[in-house]
Enzyme design. Structure first.
Site, mmCIF file in Angstrom:
data_model
loop_
_atom_site.group_PDB
_atom_site.id
_atom_site.type_symbol
_atom_site.label_atom_id
_atom_site.label_comp_id
_atom_site.label_asym_id
_atom_site.label_seq_id
_atom_site.Cartn_x
_atom_site.Cartn_y
_atom_site.Cartn_z
ATOM 1 N N GLU A 50 85.681 -23.132 21.799
ATOM 2 C CA GLU A 50 86.363 -24.368 22.186
ATOM 3 C C GLU A 50 87.808 -24.096 22.587
ATOM 4 O O GLU A 50 88.302 -24.634 23.584
ATOM 5 C CB GLU A 50 86.331 -25.379 21.027
ATOM 6 C CG GLU A 50 84.935 -25.732 20.551
ATOM 7 C CD GLU A 50 84.491 -24.894 19.368
ATOM 8 O OE1 GLU A 50 83.904 -25.468 18.429
ATOM 9 O OE2 GLU A 50 84.745 -23.656 19.386
ATOM 10 N N ARG A 182 66.436 -3.695 19.024
ATOM 11 C CA ARG A 182 67.435 -3.072 18.143
ATOM 12 C C ARG A 182 68.843 -3.484 18.557
ATOM 13 O O ARG A 182 69.690 -3.795 17.708
ATOM 14 C CB ARG A 182 67.322 -1.550 18.192
ATOM 15 C CG ARG A 182 66.144 -0.949 17.456
ATOM 16 C CD ARG A 182 66.221 0.566 17.511
ATOM 17 N NE ARG A 182 65.090 1.204 16.840
ATOM 18 C CZ ARG A 182 64.899 2.514 16.743
ATOM 19 N NH1 ARG A 182 65.789 3.332 17.302
ATOM 20 N NH2 ARG A 182 63.841 2.998 16.114
#
Length: 346
Positions: A50, A182
């Site tokens: 934000e 992974r």
């Protein structure tokens, strides 16, 4: 247009791996409906999504709408509260995909914004806020990582031959995809049997990655050999014993996996990939600790009984657990199936 802008915020969020913090993306739209700022959270200590989007927007944010994938925080951490920045920027409307499950935030950010006269919309049809970062929601609610169990087998369910040989059951495309898994995980776990038999490093080699996952070993009666390759990668070792930097979580001569996962969660591991062995798989499954499965079925038929996916006995059909098929994909001659577990206890 809410869904369109929120979907863009989702895209931004998924470009970063900020764990143990959540993946968050944000978009600022001005009063004319134009996108004037975008941002994502890149990791602990860096500005929240934000704040980044609002800084880009500058004065154009006044009177506009902020679209964000997760509830803005209202507490002081390494960075100032996002609610303060939103209020100071003059935002009049906030559209969020999900409420934050973290007890420091949950509902408080929305309450603060509403008290400041800002319209708050939580949830937009077609945008799944929790799917942005499912591991984060599990981690904050249960205190442990989301557990993804990865398996590779022939079409008739054999992970290895009777003599233990298993390389290579799947093809190159599946192995590359497993390395991508992974790269998306905070840590990769195997059992001691896999360490002794295969001497793995559990690193990402077949795809590009900005970071390597932490290796995790579950010991039992046997210990990690002193010359094991995995020791070069600073593993966390869950063990029934103390000493040698181990995390002692004993359950007799075995490891208490539930306690072990809680320990991993306390160390900031949010997404855990489990690769190692039908014994470890069976233990996690029977304890109800598997949240997601990724199974690679090779274009091969074993034609006999070798080693199955789990070591436990399947005694009666009532033991079978329903799962939700979340996706399937052809990878060369193999089939990748992704499943979500719905019916196991948390």
């Amino acid at each position: 247009m809410d869904a369109t802008h929120l979907e863009r915020a989702v895209e931004l969020a998924q470009q970063a791996q900020p764990h143990p913090n959540p993946r968050v993306g944000a978009v600022v739209v001005d009063t004319a409906g134009q996108v004037v700022g975008e941002g994502m959270h890149r990791g602990p200590g860096s500005p929240h999504a934000e704040a980044v989007a609002l800084e880009v927007a500058g004065n154009r944010a006044a009177g506009g709408t902020l679209y964000v994938t997760l509830e803005p925080c209202n507490h002081q951490g390494r960075t100032p509260p996002c609610t303060d920045a939103i209020i100071e920027a003059g935002i009049r409307r906030v559209v969020a995909a999900a409420e934050d499950p973290d007890v420091q935030v949950s509902g408080r950010g929305f309450d603060r914004l509403r008290a400041a006269g800002i319209e708050v919309v939580v949830g937009v049809p077609g945008v799944d806020g929790e799917a942005v970062d499912p591991g984060y929601f599990i981690h904050r609610r249960l205190g442990r990582p989301r557990v993804t169990l990865k398996m590779a087998a022939t079409f008739d369910g054999q992970t290895a031959a009777a003599d233990g040989s298993s390389q290579w059951i799947t093809g190159e495309a599946s192995r590359e995809d497993a390395h991508r898994l992974r790269s998306e995980s905070d840590a990769v776990m195997v059992g001691i049997g896999t360490v002794i038999a295969d001497d793995p490093r559990l690193d990402v080699r077949l795809v590009e990655t900005a970071r390597q996952p932490r290796p995790i070993v579950v010991e039992g009666k046997r210990e990690v050999p002193a010359d094991a390759a995995i020791l070069q990668r600073d593993p966390l070792i869950l063990s029934p014993r103390e000493g040698g930097g181990r995390i002692a979580v004993p359950d007799g001569s075995s490891v208490d996996l539930r306690s072990g996962l809680q320990e991993l969660g306390s160390r900031g591991i949010v997404d855990l990939l489990v690769e190692g062995g039908p014994g470890l798989a069976a233990s996690l499954w029977s304890a109800g600790l598997v949240d997601r499965l990724v199974v690679y079925l090779a274009g091969k038929i074993a034609g006999g009984i070798g080693k199955g996916m789990f070591t436990d006995v399947f005694a009666t059909i009532g033991q079978a657990t329903p799962v939700k098929i979340a996706g399937e994909e052809r990878l060369g001659s193999d089939l990748r199936i992704e499943m979500e577990v719905r019916c196991l206890p948390a």
